[in-house]
Design an enzyme around this catalytic site. Structure first.
Site, PDB file in Angstrom:
ATOM      1  N   HIS A   1      12.862   3.825 -20.051  1.00  0.00           N
ATOM      2  CA  HIS A   1      13.319   5.860 -19.973  1.00  0.00           C
ATOM      3  C   HIS A   1      12.696   6.448 -20.266  1.00  0.00           C
ATOM      4  O   HIS A   1      11.659   6.099 -19.739  1.00  0.00           O
ATOM      5  CB  HIS A   1      14.030   5.382 -21.876  1.00  0.00           C
TER       6      HIS A   1
ATOM      7  N   HIS B   1      11.258   8.627 -21.963  1.00  0.00           N
ATOM      8  CA  HIS B   1      10.489   8.901 -23.621  1.00  0.00           C
ATOM      9  C   HIS B   1       9.074   9.037 -23.065  1.00  0.00           C
ATOM     10  O   HIS B   1       8.439   8.214 -22.678  1.00  0.00           O
ATOM     11  CB  HIS B   1      10.815   7.894 -25.057  1.00  0.00           C
TER      12      HIS B   1
ATOM     13  N   ASP C   1       6.255   8.065 -24.718  1.00  0.00           N
ATOM     14  CA  ASP C   1       4.951   6.839 -24.808  1.00  0.00           C
ATOM     15  C   ASP C   1       5.749   5.724 -24.179  1.00  0.00           C
ATOM     16  O   ASP C   1       5.075   5.006 -23.969  1.00  0.00           O
ATOM     17  CB  ASP C   1       5.067   6.045 -26.362  1.00  0.00           C
TER      18      ASP C   1
ATOM     19  N   ASP D   1      12.972  -0.032 -25.161  1.00  0.00           N
ATOM     20  CA  ASP D   1      13.648   0.747 -26.832  1.00  0.00           C
ATOM     21  C   ASP D   1      15.135   1.080 -26.624  1.00  0.00           C
ATOM     22  O   ASP D   1      15.573   0.662 -25.477  1.00  0.00           O
ATOM     23  CB  ASP D   1      13.434   2.393 -26.918  1.00  0.00           C
TER      24      ASP D   1
HETATM   25 ZN   LIG Z   1       9.262   3.766 -27.233  1.00  0.00          ZN
HETATM   26 ZN   LIG Z   2      12.131   5.431 -27.154  1.00  0.00          ZN
END
Ligand SMILES: [Zn+2]
Ligand SMILES: [Zn+2]
Length: 306
Positions: A61, A63, A65, A212
């Site tokens: 995904h 995000h 991080d 995640d």
């Molecule tokens: Zn993450």
């Molecule tokens: Zn995430």
């Protein structure tokens, strides 16, 4: 057989001991970097893996991080390291953000130093060779287009050398032909069929990697009978409410999925700085004993368990 090498196992921000999300799945000469958190290139160097063959990057995904390391990696490729090409796979909105990072910030009008492809993938198989496949599946987390990945060896009939010896099949091309499913004729005119020297069909190894995730109900089917399930474990059960609020999982939820899906081994990653590793492990192992909590540079082999 697959191998997974963890390069970064921390959630959201790095800790002194854990880098941000990144892991490499290896099979023969193939390498798949899954996610590329900030600092991943240094982890790659420290692991001894090197950049060669690291031409495929799969993103769970968008995000930060999980993707910021792509900027540093490409910046290094501009000056120092050479790779033949870079194929980045992810969902539409993940790739949009990666495009902004790479073309808007790092390249800013310059050409990439190698052919660079952003390949949009949707749930379904997207990479195959003669002996394994990689399939994407949908994951519920914050934002659209979150994906997980299944690596699965193709089912094969094992070659039975003792049978071949018994039938007088010489070493060399004859055995290769039989393995490839072709009938052969020996010097004395005797015909040998593949059925004579191949055992019953055996499933290949199955590795499921979830990034995640905010819930596990929709992961049950895809995780069924996996030899290894890798999944995030950002929270402990005592903060289950916060986990659900931020669309993350607890160690307990990962372990319950492992039990319900009948997987052989569970590896937890995406570990928050707020917890001690042993508490994460304890919570999961109380439900699913064959659990490990990954640390940076841990490596696991995934074989088909009978
Ligand atoms: Zn993450
Ligand atoms: Zn995430």
């Amino acid at each position: 057989m697959f191998e997974i090498l963890f390069l970064g196992t921390s959630a959201s921000a790095p800790s002194a001991k854990r880098g941000l999300s990144a892991q490499v799945v290896k099979h023969d000469e193939f390498r798949f970097l899954i996610d590329c958190g900030e600092g991943t290139q240094r982890q790659i160097l420290q692991s001894g893996l090197g950049f060669k063959n690291l031409t495929r990057i799969l993103l769970t995904h968008g995000h930060l991080d999980h993707i910021l390391g792509l900027g540093g990696l490409l910046s290094t490729f501009l000056r120092w390291e050479a790779v033949d090409k870079l194929e980045i796979y992810g969902g539409r909105s993940t790739l949009d953000r990666v495009h902004d990072l790479l073309y808007g910030v790092v390249l800013r009008g310059n050409q990439p130093p190698m052919p660079l492809h952003l390949n949009e993938i949707k749930p379904g198989p997207f990479f195959e060779t003669d002996d394994f496949t990689v399939t994407a599946f949908p994951v519920s987390h914050r934002g659209p287009d979150c994906l997980g990945f299944v690596f699965e060896g193709r089912a094969r009939r094992p070659f039975l050398p003792e049978k071949a010896d018994e039938l007088g099949v010489p070493f060399g091309p004859e055995r290769r032909d039989l393995v490839a499913g072709r009938e052969i004729t020996l010097g004395d005119g005797k015909r040998i069929t593949p059925d004579d020297v191949l055992g019953p069909l055996r499933k290949g190894a199955k590795l499921v990697v979830v990034g995640d995730a905010g819930k596990t109900e929709n992961l049950l089917e895809v995780s069924k009978d996996a030899d290894t399930l890798v999944i995030e474990s950002t929270y402990l059960d005592e903060e289950a409410e916060m986990a659900s609020q931020f669309h993350h999982l607890t160690a307990r939820q990962g372990a319950e999925l492992a039990v319900n899906a009948g997987v052989k081994k569970l590896i937890l990653t995406h570990i928050s700085r707020r917890y001690r590793e042993k508490d994460v492990l304890k919570e999961a192992q109380a439900i699913f004993p064959n659990t490990a909590v990954a640390r940076d540079f841990d490596s696991f082999q995934i074989k088909r368990e009978e």
